[in-house]
Design an enzyme around this catalytic site. Sequence first.
Site, PDB file in Angstrom:
ATOM      1  N   SER A 236      41.858  39.200  36.732  1.00 56.99           N
ATOM      2  CA  SER A 236      42.213  38.368  37.881  1.00 56.99           C
ATOM      3  C   SER A 236      41.665  38.898  39.205  1.00 56.99           C
ATOM      4  CB  SER A 236      43.732  38.212  37.978  1.00 56.99           C
ATOM      5  OG  SER A 236      44.347  39.433  38.309  1.00 56.99           O
TER       6      SER A 236
ATOM      7  N   LYS B 167      47.265  42.381  43.322  1.00 58.58           N
ATOM      8  CA  LYS B 167      46.572  41.259  43.961  1.00 58.58           C
ATOM      9  C   LYS B 167      46.193  41.666  45.377  1.00 58.58           C
ATOM     10  CE  LYS B 167      47.603  38.401  40.490  1.00 58.58           C
ATOM     11  NZ  LYS B 167      46.581  37.881  39.561  1.00 58.58           N
TER      12      LYS B 167
ATOM     13  N   SER C 243      43.373  33.451  38.132  1.00 54.28           N
ATOM     14  CA  SER C 243      44.388  34.329  38.701  1.00 54.28           C
ATOM     15  C   SER C 243      45.712  33.595  38.832  1.00 54.28           C
ATOM     16  CB  SER C 243      43.950  34.835  40.086  1.00 54.28           C
ATOM     17  OG  SER C 243      44.975  35.590  40.699  1.00 54.28           O
TER      18      SER C 243
ATOM     19  N   SER D 134      43.769  42.952  33.245  1.00 55.03           N
ATOM     20  CA  SER D 134      43.225  41.596  33.192  1.00 55.03           C
ATOM     21  C   SER D 134      42.100  41.440  34.211  1.00 55.03           C
ATOM     22  CB  SER D 134      44.323  40.554  33.469  1.00 55.03           C
ATOM     23  OG  SER D 134      44.686  40.584  34.836  1.00 55.03           O
TER      24      SER D 134
END
Length: 259
Positions: free
Chosen positions: A40, A100, A208, A38
Amino acid sequence: MASKAKDGAIETVKTIVYALVIAGIFRTLFFQPFWIPSGSMKDTLLIGDFLFVNKMAYGYSAYSCPFSACPISGRIFASEPERGDVVVFRHPTRGVDFIKRVIGLPGDTVQMKNGVLNINGAPVQLTDGGIFKEPKDLQGPQRLMPRCENDPVGQGGICEKERMIETLPNGKSHSILNISDTWVADNTPVFTVPADNYFFMGDNRDNSEDSRFAAPSGLGFVPSQFLIGRADRVMFSSAGRSLFFFWTWRPDRFFKAIE
């Protein structure tokens, strides 16, 4: 001659088997592959980036240790993550892996005010990073369409986002992307990170799902036992639906350090 050929074939098979076993052990103990699904973490990580996660960076946890004697909670032989590290971890409630950036350490307070990150009551330093541009088109195997600051943009057009360089209190800097300062998570309450937990955010701040959203529907705080390892370098990158679409490879991202 037939016997020699047979012996040679057997040795070749044995060599391949040994190589696969060694590679499997190496992967299990030290590194884990991870494919970015993705957007994010744009523009630090792009959809289709392939990397290896350093499982030894913080010592073994319940989700990175290959042995039955691993702890149910906490970590063994652990060093602490630092603010700014890009980390792969297991989602505490969904059982899937996320990637992250570490923003808050145990005991920190974290808050977003008008799109600006505040740590322990002070805003982080922001400097202009130019404009991030990408095609407004379907991306990766999931065929995701990027959000754009300059929407409406037709498919095939140029999608733009504001890029800023964010410097954390420990001096680590990285780029972040911004679409709006009025998104749902651009103004938050004050989060106080519990002991043995971490606060994570994506670099693509308006796209996100991270610790700004409470678990179980969101991410919330992440206990240390869910950490898998640190992402240090992109090894390979493909912008297409499959890595076999060689015309979509991004050679400029091969072996690129993750900052």
